[in-house]
Design an enzyme around this catalytic site. Structure first.
Site, short mmCIF file in Angstrom:
data_model
loop_
_atom_site.label_atom_id
_atom_site.label_comp_id
_atom_site.label_asym_id
_atom_site.label_seq_id
_atom_site.Cartn_x
_atom_site.Cartn_y
_atom_site.Cartn_z
N ASP A 25 38.43 40.15 50.24
CA ASP A 25 39.15 38.90 50.48
C ASP A 25 40.61 38.95 50.04
O ASP A 25 41.24 37.90 49.90
CB ASP A 25 38.43 37.72 49.80
CG ASP A 25 38.40 37.85 48.29
OD1 ASP A 25 38.03 36.87 47.62
OD2 ASP A 25 38.73 38.94 47.78
N GLU A 26 41.14 40.13 49.81
CA GLU A 26 42.55 40.25 49.40
C GLU A 26 43.22 41.40 50.12
O GLU A 26 42.65 42.49 50.21
CB GLU A 26 42.66 40.54 47.91
CG GLU A 26 42.29 39.43 46.98
CD GLU A 26 42.23 39.93 45.54
OE1 GLU A 26 41.35 40.76 45.24
OE2 GLU A 26 43.07 39.52 44.73
N ASP B 148 45.21 36.10 49.47
CA ASP B 148 43.94 36.02 48.74
C ASP B 148 43.15 34.83 49.29
O ASP B 148 43.56 33.68 49.15
CB ASP B 148 44.26 35.82 47.25
CG ASP B 148 43.01 35.78 46.39
OD1 ASP B 148 43.15 35.79 45.15
OD2 ASP B 148 41.90 35.74 46.93
#
Lengths: 408, 83
Positions: A105-106, A12
């Protein structure tokens, strides 16, 4: 292989958009910055320095400035963040092809079958963090656990720049003390955690120990899912990178540079959004039948509606016709319009329907020609003339669609 | 600091090595600006052209340059010049 023997990693990125901008511009490093859209602004994300002042996603810029007068607003650049994401994916793909992109973003990784090549899952997670830091210049938090739910919560537990490992026999000790609000992001939203509180379910342990029949009666089939979340159990697999989630809807939204009562401006922006949506739909070689419209007014009240046709289509005109029909429900305008969003769903694959009527055939051909020119020279190089009104009102780069370059 | 959108063509002096392009200086408004460091590089697509973007630091402040790999054109996209 049992579920408990899996090794799942969740990576993350920390304050992703803000971190990319700080990596990009040394003048912003160590400073309180917020990422906003162009024009007037909602905070999309804040750097950790800004978060110390209580600045959060969703605040307006004036609210953020009240908390931190020297906060620096930076206009977001989605193309940049997408490109950086792809570079991060390449780093992860060095280790395994089971990389599931959960969001920009993960990512989840299943390293069960490959960890022996790299000295273990924790080494892989540490290696990914190090490479992202070296190659991109930003930090991330990683969670290593036997399943996706626990891996995600583990990554969340230490930010920024954390690496949290939860072994199979540690899952209950890790999960049980968590308040229900901390379970957001694994299928339990803010409203649901409020409902749990009202039912006397305050922690993951309470959720795990709740009667299965009671949860089923209250939440249907999701009751069993929520109980498993409380227990830290999850058998869902990590998809391979090459597996693409099917597109279920396509849409675009845009915040106007200033609130307006001017119908011609609203119409122009709406047409622009419809053309953009249609072009993407055609790019996916899809058609759709249901158009949905969202209007946010100046006081943040929202109106939304949808219309469905019997046949599928993918022209900007087709989408606009339905979107405008929905918009007419709020006429005459009692409040100024701040944001417009349009989308199309009920999608089908394959070529567009061959229209019987000549005018629709012409529109299809025109769309195809526009797509070809716009693909070569830039999005909306060729555009309906009424879109020019939107340009004059103040088109914003983050709609990302107006090319100012001339065809030579 | 505030960032200003520019979007103007420039001349640039570039070193190509290790499969990368690194701008060393550029000329804008009759000024030659020497690049101290390249901070970040990313790609975007415009029409059928791939653009390379460079965030660079120079004495005057921060600049964002772009290189269109189809037209071979350099542009100054943004500046965050120190006052």
């Amino acid at each position: 292989m049992t579920q408990n023997s899996r090794k799942i990693i969740l990576v993350d990125m920390n304050a992703y958009f803000a971190s990319v901008e700080q990596a990009s511009n040394p003048e912003l490093r160590g400073k309180a910055i917020v990422i906003c859209g162009d024009g007037r602004t909602i905070v999309v994300t804040a750097s950790y320095e800004a978060r110390r002042y209580g600045i959060k996603t969703g605040m307006t810029l004036p609210e953020a400035r009240r908390l931190c007068p020297f906060v620096i607003p930076v206009i977001g650049n989605l193309d940049k963040y997408v490109d950086v994401s792809l570079r991060i994916h390449k780093i992860m793909l060095e280790y395994t092809d089971q990389v599931e992109v959960f969001s920009i973003d993960e990512c989840f990784l299943d390293v069960t079958g490959v960890e022996h090549l790299w000295g273990g899952a924790v080494n892989i997670a540490a290696g990914i963090k190090k490479k992202i830091k070296e190659q991109i210049g930003i930090t991330c938090s990683a969670g290593v656990a036997p399943n996706k739910v626990v891996a995600k919560l583990a990554a969340k537990s230490k930010k920024p720049d954390g690496l949290t490992v939860v072994e199979p026999d540690e899952v209950e000790n890790f999960m049980f003390p968590l308040p229900v609000e901390k379970l957001q992001g694994v299928g339990i939203g803010a409203r649901l955690s409020e409902k749990f509180r009202l039912m006397g379910i305050n922690t993951a342990r309470d959720l795990a120990m709740a009667d299965g029949g009671f949860l089923k009666a209250r939440f249907g089939v999701m009751g069993a899912f929520y109980k498993n979340v409380g227990l830290g159990r999850d058998s869902s697999r990590v998809k391979k990178y090459s597996e693409q989630a099917p597109v279920k809807s396509v849409g675009h939204s845009h915040t106007l540079p200033k609130d307006t009562y001017d119908i011609s401006v609203v119409r122009s922006y709406l047409l622009m959004l419809c053309e953009k949506t249609a072009a993407r739909l055609r790019g996916y070689k899809l058609t759709g039948r249901t158009v949905f419209l969202m209007v946010r007014f100046g006081d943040f009240e929202i109106f939304s509606g949808r219309e469905t046709l019997k046949s599928c289509f993918n022209t900007g005109y087709g989408i606009f016709s339905l979107a405008w029909k929905i918009f007419e429900r709020v006429l005459p305008l009692k409040k100024a319009v701040r944001l417009l969003g349009v989308g199309i769903s009920n999608l089908a694959g394959g070529d567009t329907q061959q229209y019987l009527f000549e005018d629709m055939q012409k529109k299809q051909k025109l769309s195809a020609v526009m797509d070809e020119i716009n693909a070569k020279y830039g999005e909306l190089t060729v555009k309906p003339s009424s879109v020019i009104i939107a340009q004059k009102h103040g088109i914003l780069g983050r709609c990302g669609i107006i090319s100012t370059r001339l065809i030579k | 600091m505030s960032v200003t959108e520019i979007g103007e063509k420039i001349k640039a002096g570039v070193v190509f090595s290790r499969n990368m392009a690194e701008p060393k200086w550029f000329k804008w408004k009759e000024r030659k600006i020497d690049v101290i460091s390249t901070n970040f590089i990313w790609n975007t697509v415009e029409g059928s052209a791939m653009l390379l973007h460079f965030s660079v630091s120079a004495e005057g402040g921060y600049y964002e340059l772009s290189f269109n790999q189809k037209t071979l054109e350099w542009r100054l996209e943004k500046t965050g010049e120190k006052s």
